[in-house]
Write a protein that holds these residues in place. Structure first.
Motif, PDB file in Angstrom:
ATOM      1  N   ASN A 273     -17.682 -40.340 -14.014  1.00 15.01           N
ATOM      2  CA  ASN A 273     -16.460 -39.664 -14.455  1.00 15.01           C
ATOM      3  C   ASN A 273     -15.429 -39.680 -13.334  1.00 15.01           C
ATOM      4  O   ASN A 273     -15.779 -39.595 -12.159  1.00 15.01           O
ATOM      5  CB  ASN A 273     -16.755 -38.206 -14.839  1.00 15.01           C
ATOM      6  N   GLY A 274     -14.167 -39.784 -13.703  1.00 10.90           N
ATOM      7  CA  GLY A 274     -13.087 -39.647 -12.736  1.00 10.90           C
ATOM      8  C   GLY A 274     -12.507 -40.939 -12.207  1.00 10.90           C
ATOM      9  O   GLY A 274     -11.444 -40.931 -11.583  1.00 10.90           O
TER      10      GLY A 274
ATOM     11  N   LEU B 234     -16.924 -44.010  -4.953  1.00  7.34           N
ATOM     12  CA  LEU B 234     -17.949 -43.600  -5.914  1.00  7.34           C
ATOM     13  C   LEU B 234     -17.648 -42.155  -6.292  1.00  7.34           C
ATOM     14  O   LEU B 234     -17.886 -41.232  -5.514  1.00  7.34           O
ATOM     15  CB  LEU B 234     -19.339 -43.736  -5.293  1.00  7.34           C
ATOM     16  N   THR B 235     -17.099 -41.960  -7.484  1.00 12.11           N
ATOM     17  CA  THR B 235     -16.549 -40.653  -7.853  1.00 12.11           C
ATOM     18  C   THR B 235     -17.614 -39.628  -8.201  1.00 12.11           C
ATOM     19  O   THR B 235     -17.537 -38.469  -7.792  1.00 12.11           O
ATOM     20  CB  THR B 235     -15.596 -40.801  -9.047  1.00 12.11           C
ATOM     21  N   SER B 236     -18.608 -40.019  -8.989  1.00  8.09           N
ATOM     22  CA  SER B 236     -19.621 -39.072  -9.459  1.00  8.09           C
ATOM     23  C   SER B 236     -20.772 -39.852 -10.078  1.00  8.09           C
ATOM     24  O   SER B 236     -20.630 -41.031 -10.417  1.00  8.09           O
ATOM     25  CB  SER B 236     -19.029 -38.113 -10.505  1.00  8.09           C
TER      26      SER B 236
ATOM     27  N   LEU C 282     -13.190 -26.519  -6.939  1.00 11.19           N
ATOM     28  CA  LEU C 282     -12.050 -27.379  -7.230  1.00 11.19           C
ATOM     29  C   LEU C 282     -12.153 -27.847  -8.673  1.00 11.19           C
ATOM     30  O   LEU C 282     -13.236 -28.194  -9.133  1.00 11.19           O
ATOM     31  CB  LEU C 282     -12.053 -28.606  -6.321  1.00 11.19           C
ATOM     32  N   ASN C 283     -11.034 -27.875  -9.411  1.00  9.91           N
ATOM     33  CA  ASN C 283     -11.143 -28.413 -10.756  1.00  9.91           C
ATOM     34  C   ASN C 283     -11.223 -29.935 -10.695  1.00  9.91           C
ATOM     35  O   ASN C 283     -11.029 -30.561  -9.656  1.00  9.91           O
ATOM     36  CB  ASN C 283     -10.001 -27.921 -11.658  1.00  9.91           C
ATOM     37  N   PHE C 284     -11.541 -30.525 -11.834  1.00 16.49           N
ATOM     38  CA  PHE C 284     -11.827 -31.958 -11.916  1.00 16.49           C
ATOM     39  C   PHE C 284     -10.688 -32.797 -11.352  1.00 16.49           C
ATOM     40  O   PHE C 284     -10.904 -33.750 -10.597  1.00 16.49           O
ATOM     41  CB  PHE C 284     -12.083 -32.300 -13.385  1.00 16.49           C
TER      42      PHE C 284
ATOM     43  N   HIS D 236     -16.652 -30.382 -17.309  1.00 18.55           N
ATOM     44  CA  HIS D 236     -15.314 -30.332 -16.717  1.00 18.55           C
ATOM     45  C   HIS D 236     -14.295 -29.842 -17.745  1.00 18.55           C
ATOM     46  O   HIS D 236     -13.386 -29.072 -17.412  1.00 18.55           O
ATOM     47  CB  HIS D 236     -14.912 -31.717 -16.210  1.00 18.55           C
ATOM     48  N   LEU D 237     -14.445 -30.296 -18.978  1.00 21.45           N
ATOM     49  CA  LEU D 237     -13.524 -29.902 -20.038  1.00 21.45           C
ATOM     50  C   LEU D 237     -13.597 -28.399 -20.283  1.00 21.45           C
ATOM     51  O   LEU D 237     -12.566 -27.722 -20.404  1.00 21.45           O
ATOM     52  CB  LEU D 237     -13.865 -30.662 -21.319  1.00 21.45           C
ATOM     53  N   ALA D 238     -14.816 -27.867 -20.353  1.00 25.80           N
ATOM     54  CA  ALA D 238     -14.989 -26.431 -20.585  1.00 25.80           C
ATOM     55  C   ALA D 238     -14.396 -25.612 -19.445  1.00 25.80           C
ATOM     56  O   ALA D 238     -13.741 -24.585 -19.667  1.00 25.80           O
ATOM     57  CB  ALA D 238     -16.472 -26.111 -20.763  1.00 25.80           C
ATOM     58  N   LYS D 239     -14.613 -26.080 -18.223  1.00 26.70           N
ATOM     59  CA  LYS D 239     -14.074 -25.361 -17.062  1.00 26.70           C
ATOM     60  C   LYS D 239     -12.547 -25.393 -17.066  1.00 26.70           C
ATOM     61  O   LYS D 239     -11.884 -24.384 -16.805  1.00 26.70           O
ATOM     62  CB  LYS D 239     -14.614 -25.982 -15.775  1.00 26.70           C
TER      63      LYS D 239
END
Length: 451
Positions: A62-63, A174-176, A246-248, A309-312
């Motif tokens: 993701n990201g 490498l994001t995640s 930190l948010n996404f 991430h969406l829920a947060k």
């Protein structure tokens, strides 16, 4: 990942592009072949090396799309001529081809397609499009010899076998790491990491945002054996800041900023000041559009981490409205008692994935009432879409009071029909990128407007 810079300005040519893809390429499938890459991409590799064109490769679950777009922004701010490849596309295949901050025109892309038409029988769907990207990039590099050109490759799937990895990028991001495309990458996180980390090169650089301690240990061992310089952004936060709070989008900004500073100093070997400002009103946000008096916000969240991430993120938006306790900023879920929502409706649908992963995504959705005042699970018509029957079977297996808060609609067109009776609604569309693309493609081109 689409950015707000993209616009359709030639509907007739767009239809010709679509027909070309449908007739000659068919459906995108993952079918890697190293021998094909060597045969058809060696010329580009030799030319990019001869012309000393550096590249950055961005991998991760993701990201990576957002990080790639932020890197493009930084390159433009610093007067670099940047060629960005990203995938998948949502509205038009042109989204994958960005040169100097602009999507390639439909007419120009059609010309490249026609000139390379014979290769549709020799390359896969993805490889053909990437071949055209490499050719269009090389042409623009040769046409603008006095510019400093750079290439940014967003990995399509995995890393080790992806066509973008044929080129030896000195800097990798490498994001995640999380579970996705398990039929190709494996079910274990360690297996997925092994596929993705191989976009690095010995004596090169890696900027990493992977959070799991076990994987971080494996990464440090891997880069240590290959003399790869590692910049772990989880170890380089400001005082009092933790990576988890930190948010996404902030995480992605941080990774892109660290990577571009390394690229500027160590790859380009520049000692002058680098510009890395960031305009959140343009970058690092989901796609926004208006349709029949309603605002739609589209955000790809195609796996379990994406849903987290969406829920947060939606929880944080809700808290901005309610001015509630800041404690919720570190939680993935919001209170059931919250009566104020940023989104009036949330529509979600998924690409095909294994049953356990789909069940985990649905379970999290059922437990996350913060997504919207009304939450609907739906389906769409695409070869990669999760079948409606599979979606319903997984949903039925998850018993509990939370799933009463989620409604089911077999086709998103039914949701659109209901929406036509309403005005001034904020609607979140999330899940598969193919779902987002199917939604936009279903609308008349003159009926919506991007913000």
């Amino acid at each position: 990942m689409i950015s707000n810079k993209f616009k359709i300005d030639d509907a007739a040519s767009e239809m010709k592009l679509l027909s070309f893809i449908d007739d000659l390429l068919g459906v995108e499938k993952f079918s890697p072949d190293p021998e094909r890459l060597t045969k058809w991409f060696s010329h580009f590799k030799e030319e990019f090396n001869r012309l000393n064109i550096p590249s950055i490769i961005v991998a991760g679950t993701n990201g990576k799309g957002e990080v790639s777009l932020i890197l493009e922004r930084y390159a433009l701010e610093n007067n670099l001529y940047v060629h960005l490849w990203n995938s998948p596309h949502i509205i038009s295949v042109r989204e994958r081809f960005s040169h100097n901050g602009n999507a390639i025109s439909a007419i120009e892309l059609l010309d490249y397609f026609e000139k390379s038409k014979d290769l549709t029988k020799k390359l896969s769907y993805y490889e053909f499009l990437f071949f055209v990207f490499c050719q269009s990039s090389l042409d623009k590099i040769q046409a603008n010899p006095n510019q400093q050109h750079i290439l940014i490759f967003e990995v399509g799937l995995g890393g080790r076998l992806d066509a973008t990895n044929f080129f030896d990028s000195e800097l990798a991001i490498l994001t995640s790491i999380s579970r996705d495309h398990t039929e190709f990458l494996g079910n274990r996180l360690a297996d997925i990491l092994n596929e993705k980390i191989q976009v690095t090169r010995s004596n090169g650089y890696l900027v990493c945002g992977v959070e799991q301690p076990m994987l971080k240990t494996k990464i440090k061992s891997y880069v240590g054996e290959r003399d790869i310089s590692l910049k772990d952004v989880t170890d380089h936060l400001r005082e009092g800041e933790t990576f988890k709070n930190l948010n996404f989008h902030k995480k992605n900004q941080l990774m892109a900023k660290e990577a571009f500073h390394i690229f500027w100093k160590h790859i380009l070997k520049r000692n002058d000041a680098v510009k890395t400002s960031f305009k959140e009103t343009v970058w690092g946000r989901p796609l926004r559009m208006t349709y029949k008096g309603c605002q739609f916000i589209l955000l790809g969240s195609h796996n379990l981490d994406g849903i987290r991430h969406l829920a947060k993120w939606t929880n944080e938006l809700n808290q901005m409205i309610t001015d509630s306790s800041n404690d919720s900023n570190t939680s993935h879920h919001c209170s059931h008692s919250s009566s104020n929502f940023y989104f009036d409706e949330a529509w979600l649908s998924f690409s095909r994935q294994n049953e356990d992963d789909l069940r985990d995504c649905l379970d999290l959705i059922f437990k996350s009432p913060c997504l919207g005042r009304e939450v609907s699970l739906t389906s769409f018509n695409h070869p990669r879409a999760t079948k409606w029957e599979s979606l319903m079977d997984c949903a039925k297996s998850l018993r509990g009071e939370n799933n009463k808060k989620v409604t089911f609609e077999e086709n998103f067109n039914h949701l659109l029909g209901k929406l036509e009776k309403k005005r001034d609604r904020k609607v979140l569309l999330a899940g598969s990128y193919y779902f987002l693309g199917s939604f936009i493609s279903s609308l008349p081109t003159d009926s919506y407007q991007f913000e």
